[in-house]
Scaffold this motif. Structure first.
Motif, PDB file in Angstrom:
ATOM      1  N   LYS A  77       0.822  -1.208   0.000  1.00 51.02           N
ATOM      2  CA  LYS A  77       0.000   0.000   0.000  1.00 51.02           C
ATOM      3  C   LYS A  77       0.856   1.257   0.000  1.00 51.02           C
ATOM      4  CE  LYS A  77      -3.978  -2.108   2.291  1.00 51.02           C
ATOM      5  NZ  LYS A  77      -4.909  -2.039   3.454  1.00 51.02           N
ATOM      6  N   SER A 130      -0.117  -4.792  -5.458  1.00 44.46           N
ATOM      7  CA  SER A 130      -1.180  -5.565  -4.807  1.00 44.46           C
ATOM      8  C   SER A 130      -0.641  -6.600  -3.842  1.00 44.46           C
ATOM      9  CB  SER A 130      -2.044  -6.263  -5.863  1.00 44.46           C
ATOM     10  OG  SER A 130      -1.260  -7.178  -6.619  1.00 44.46           O
ATOM     11  N   ALA A 157     -17.963 -10.883   2.205  1.00 41.54           N
ATOM     12  CA  ALA A 157     -17.698  -9.483   1.864  1.00 41.54           C
ATOM     13  C   ALA A 157     -18.193  -8.545   2.956  1.00 41.54           C
ATOM     14  CB  ALA A 157     -18.369  -9.140   0.531  1.00 41.54           C
ATOM     15  N   HIS A 187     -15.698  -8.457   5.700  1.00 43.29           N
ATOM     16  CA  HIS A 187     -14.516  -7.665   5.331  1.00 43.29           C
ATOM     17  C   HIS A 187     -14.937  -6.410   4.564  1.00 43.29           C
ATOM     18  CE1 HIS A 187     -13.229 -11.872   5.777  1.00 43.29           C
ATOM     19  NE2 HIS A 187     -12.065 -11.399   6.167  1.00 43.29           N
ATOM     20  N   TRP A 188     -16.006  -5.766   5.018  1.00 43.53           N
ATOM     21  CA  TRP A 188     -16.562  -4.670   4.236  1.00 43.53           C
ATOM     22  C   TRP A 188     -15.606  -3.501   4.057  1.00 43.53           C
ATOM     23  CZ3 TRP A 188     -19.561  -3.907   0.547  1.00 43.53           C
ATOM     24  CH2 TRP A 188     -20.058  -2.646   0.240  1.00 43.53           C
ATOM     25  N   PRO A 189     -14.834  -3.059   5.043  1.00 40.65           N
ATOM     26  CA  PRO A 189     -13.900  -1.946   4.756  1.00 40.65           C
ATOM     27  C   PRO A 189     -12.948  -2.249   3.611  1.00 40.65           C
ATOM     28  CG  PRO A 189     -14.107  -2.275   7.124  1.00 40.65           C
ATOM     29  CD  PRO A 189     -14.821  -3.421   6.475  1.00 40.65           C
ATOM     30  N   GLU A 190     -12.464  -3.484   3.549  1.00 46.95           N
ATOM     31  CA  GLU A 190     -11.567  -3.850   2.448  1.00 46.95           C
ATOM     32  C   GLU A 190     -12.302  -3.890   1.116  1.00 46.95           C
ATOM     33  OE1 GLU A 190      -9.033  -7.782   0.975  1.00 46.95           O
ATOM     34  OE2 GLU A 190      -9.807  -7.652   3.023  1.00 46.95           O
ATOM     35  N   VAL A 191     -13.516  -4.437   1.112  1.00 46.56           N
ATOM     36  CA  VAL A 191     -14.278  -4.539  -0.131  1.00 46.56           C
ATOM     37  C   VAL A 191     -14.713  -3.161  -0.611  1.00 46.56           C
ATOM     38  CG1 VAL A 191     -16.321  -5.563  -1.202  1.00 46.56           C
ATOM     39  CG2 VAL A 191     -15.033  -6.854   0.490  1.00 46.56           C
ATOM     40  N   ARG A 216     -13.231  -0.348  -0.355  1.00 46.77           N
ATOM     41  CA  ARG A 216     -12.118   0.411  -0.923  1.00 46.77           C
ATOM     42  C   ARG A 216     -11.516  -0.275  -2.143  1.00 46.77           C
ATOM     43  NH1 ARG A 216     -11.856   1.263   4.594  1.00 46.77           N
ATOM     44  NH2 ARG A 216     -11.603   3.427   5.246  1.00 46.77           N
ATOM     45  N   ASP A 217     -11.991  -1.452  -2.495  1.00 45.32           N
ATOM     46  CA  ASP A 217     -11.449  -2.163  -3.645  1.00 45.32           C
ATOM     47  C   ASP A 217     -11.889  -1.480  -4.941  1.00 45.32           C
ATOM     48  OD1 ASP A 217     -10.060  -4.990  -4.147  1.00 45.32           O
ATOM     49  OD2 ASP A 217     -11.505  -4.635  -5.744  1.00 45.32           O
ATOM     50  N   PRO A 255     -15.338  -4.015  -6.524  1.00 48.32           N
ATOM     51  CA  PRO A 255     -15.980  -4.803  -5.475  1.00 48.32           C
ATOM     52  C   PRO A 255     -16.696  -6.034  -5.999  1.00 48.32           C
ATOM     53  CG  PRO A 255     -16.466  -2.450  -5.230  1.00 48.32           C
ATOM     54  CD  PRO A 255     -15.839  -2.626  -6.557  1.00 48.32           C
ATOM     55  N   TRP A 299     -14.257  -8.734  -6.485  1.00 44.92           N
ATOM     56  CA  TRP A 299     -13.865  -9.343  -5.205  1.00 44.92           C
ATOM     57  C   TRP A 299     -14.866 -10.408  -4.792  1.00 44.92           C
ATOM     58  CZ3 TRP A 299     -14.941 -10.632  -0.300  1.00 44.92           C
ATOM     59  CH2 TRP A 299     -13.912 -10.702   0.624  1.00 44.92           C
TER      60      TRP A 299
END
Length: 436
Positions: free
Chosen positions: A13, A45, A215, A218-222, A224-225, A228, A231
């Motif tokens: 990152k 990534s 998903a 892990h919503w914060p990660e999804v 910001r993807d 989505p 994912w």
């Protein structure tokens, strides 16, 4: 011979932030390092790590970008411009919260880029049947427009400046609303895609619901993807193609095939392909993804994905020669997916299922930890504190007369005992010890 330690690199990152702070695209940074844009994307990534001279050049360039960013921060900067709204929330709001009807959901059979648009672009000289041609290279991926920098905003017209403000400004979506919008946008199409991948309707619905539950966990990660839906699609495909599915009782009972003979033949042909070949064919010819994106989602190299695609096309063309053209195959896959009326559950039910699953796993982990602590404490309490030698096993001794039980003496024994007593007291002097 000792090996010198590798040059340290910042986290993936941080690499991306350094590149974006210098206003460089992945293609520009790749040309400065001497690699391809897909390699830089894999480095940022975290899928791969540079080695050797490329690692040294990449680390040196990142160090230079870091120093430049530090120097820019040290200078007095003008008033910052207003930051744009987060991309995932805006996309989700425009995709599913604008009052999408059931007919719009049904039209999302295979939401992807058309084949002609995917394979034609600046510098593409290969035909539609060449998966590894220039059309699938760095200049034709779906992220080219995003990486070339934000588009300049048009200047407002003079009339727009004097126009009155709208009555109600759009408010930011909550995480639950953004998740519901993403689910309503992508779930119907993902269920149809998973049906083409497995040939089972119930398994397709279950796979998509489980993927959206993961998903939501892990919503914060999804959120910001960049993709989505991609994912969630990868999670649904992994669950649907899991080898453990064959051990379930539901897997032993086949489901009714499609009514149309042509659709039934196409579905049987797809199911005869190996799972990875089937997945590659669906992503490339069904959804219209580029070859690098298909290879990244299937966790394979680009040549391996190209070989899988070629073998899958040959297998389909051998049984259905009319589908040798990728455009015809794309249309037939879309028709086969649209004929099945597959409905997904409502978004609140999926979110509640994810939360119940998370609570169950949390309580199970707590119960297991408590049981482990109790077992350890009981073991420490009852364990011996000193060594106790084991008792040797008994052995049988032969030739020893049995022990006679005590009883009354006979006359002879009484006479003998009296005689011994008398001799001991009145016998010769040598029998009686005396003190000198």
């Amino acid at each position: 011979m000792t090996r010198s330690p590798a040059t340290p690199l910042p986290p993936p990152k941080a690499r991306r932030r350094l590149r974006e702070s210098a206003a460089l695209t992945q293609a520009q940074l790749a040309s400065r390092v001497g690699v391809t844009r897909e390699t830089v994307r894999a480095w940022e990534s975290g899928r791969t790590t540079p080695r050797g001279r490329k690692r040294e050049a990449y680390a040196k360039l990142l160090n230079t970008l870091s120093e430049e960013a530090t120097a820019r921060r040290a200078k007095p900067a003008p008033a910052p411009a207003p930051e744009p709204a987060p991309v995932p929330v805006v996309v989700a709001a425009g995709a599913g919260s604008a009052g999408a009807s059931e007919e719009a959901a049904d039209s999302l059979v295979l939401p992807a880029k058309p084949l002609d648009e995917r394979r034609s672009g600046p510098g593409s000289g290969a035909g539609p049947d060449s998966p590894s041609g220039p059309g699938s290279g760095p200049g034709s991926g779906p992220e080219t427009e995003q990486e070339s920098g934000p588009e300049p905003r048009p200047e407002p017209a003079p009339e727009a400046e004097s126009a009155p403000a709208p009555a109600s400004a759009p408010t930011a979506l909550t995480p639950a609303q953004a998740f519901d919008a993403l689910y309503e946008f992508g779930a119907p199409a993902l269920v149809r895609q998973t049906f083409l991948l497995t040939g089972r309707r119930e398994l397709a619905r279950e796979s998509v619901e489980r993927a959206f539950q993961v998903a939501w966990e892990h919503w914060p990660e999804v959120a910001r993807d960049r993709d989505p839906v991609g994912w969630v699609r990868a999670a649904a495909y992994e669950y649907a193609l899991s080898p453990w599915q064959r051990f379930r009782l539901r897997h032993r009972h086949p489901e009714p095939p499609p009514a149309d003979p042509g659709d039934r033949t196409l579905l049987n042909t797809l199911l005869r392909l190996p799972p990875q070949h089937r997945r590659t064919l669906l992503l490339y010819d069904g959804l219209g993804l580029g070859l690098p994106e298909t290879a990244a989602e299937t966790e394979a190299s680009t040549p391996a994905a190209a070989n899988r695609l070629l073998h899958a096309r040959e297998a389909v063309a051998d049984r259905l020669p009319e589908l040798a053209d990728p455009r015809v195959l794309h249309r037939r896959l879309a028709e086969l997916a649209s004929t099945e009326r597959l409905r997904a559950a409502r978004p609140p039910a999926v979110r509640m299922g994810s939360e119940r699953r998370a609570r169950f796993l949390t309580r199970a982990a707590i119960a297991f930890t408590v049981a482990l602590i109790g077992t350890t404490a009981l073991t420490l309490r009852t364990a011996p504190t000193h060594y106790e030698p084991p008792v040797s096993p008994g052995e049988t001794v032969r030739g020893v007369p049995p022990k006679v039980a005590p009883g009354a003496l006979s006359d002879e024994q009484l006479e003998l005992r009296q005689k011994l007593r008398d001799q001991l007291q009145d016998g010769p002097e040598r029998l009686t010890p005396r003190l000198e």
